[in-house]
Design a protein around this motif. Sequence first.
Motif: not given
Length: 388
Positions: A146-174
């Motif tokens: 929509d041309k009238n909308v301007f977002g200032m947060l990341p897309v939540a699905k991508k935030t979820g991806i980042d959280m899972a990758e941090y858990a597995v990649g950085t914290l070595d979660a199994k």
Amino acid sequence: MKAGVRTYVKVALALGAALGICIAAVAAEPGIAKDKIVIGAFLPLQSGLAAGASQLRDGADAYFKHVNDTGGIHGRKIEWVVENDSYDPQQTMAVAKKLVDRDGVFAIVSTLGTATNLAVLPYLAQRGVPLINPAGGHERLNAPTDKNVFGMLPVAKKTGIDMAEYAVGTLDAKRVAIFYQNDPWGKDPRDGQIDALAKRGLKPVAEASYMPSDIDVSAQVVALQKAQPDVVLMNVIAKHGAMFLKEAQRLGWKPKFIASNVMGDPVVLDLAGSAMEGVIVNLITAVETMDTPAIKKANEILAKYHPETKPGYFTYLGMAGAMAFVEGAKRAGKDLTRPKLIAALESLGRFETGVVPPVNWSTANHGGPTTHGYAVWKEGKLAPLKGW
């Protein structure tokens, strides 16, 4: 001149004058007066999100007052009309119509709630009302078409991806479990986490959810504890996140917790206390202790106008929307219209508020940032682990 002709001329002049008044009224830009700009917002001030909504309101309000006290926007003061929507999409629609149709606001700035923002998108688009910083995670808010909308947060699905990758990649979660709010706000990051784990050949060992109206989550804590995860990903609001962590603390259960960004606001300390110790938070706003000129200035502004409010996630998020609106309105010039504001916001390019990650707005992109950071709660303070 004959009487009949004189009467005709008078009537014609009167009609012409009336028509001119009508045309002027139609042409007048909503919310724009000689001395002020009226804008609005809807916030869940009476809901499970009330604490955060109040913080967000104070952050934006402080910045608007700062701008007003330093000359306004081309001589106009900002009047920000805030309405409660109780985190109820039907109520949000009624409130949005009041703001636009009765109050005649020029734009909507710094709102809060995924489901509530989504509910009014078609109406605001149809009316051409700019919506700046609709705080929620859905891609229609933060990667909007929509041309009238301007977002200032990341897309939540991508935030979820980042959280899972941090858990597995950085914290070595199994073994990873997921606790989420059962609505679009919580489901979107949960879906991203499922996808990210699948790419690494993993599945959640357990999942549990709650509704925003729930008053107890102890059963969910017990269910996840039985699965013995290394890490629990928490897509939660402050109230329910605090309840979950306090119950885990009571049970002596101590996996690593990675919580959504809202759990980085100081309000969670009032709700959860020592249960926040060691909790890792996904970071998409600044941290109060960051030693930067932008954070120092933001903290000074908040302390001046709302000394009772602690700086944090919600206050910075509210300020970010206010900053974007002010910069766009200044660039649009004294003859301010909605199309000119939208064009000015699109001209910002890389825009840095210093309190949230930079956005890169253009005619082709009205979306929020794509980067995330992480911090951990230590002795009542957030300690950054990874920058934006």
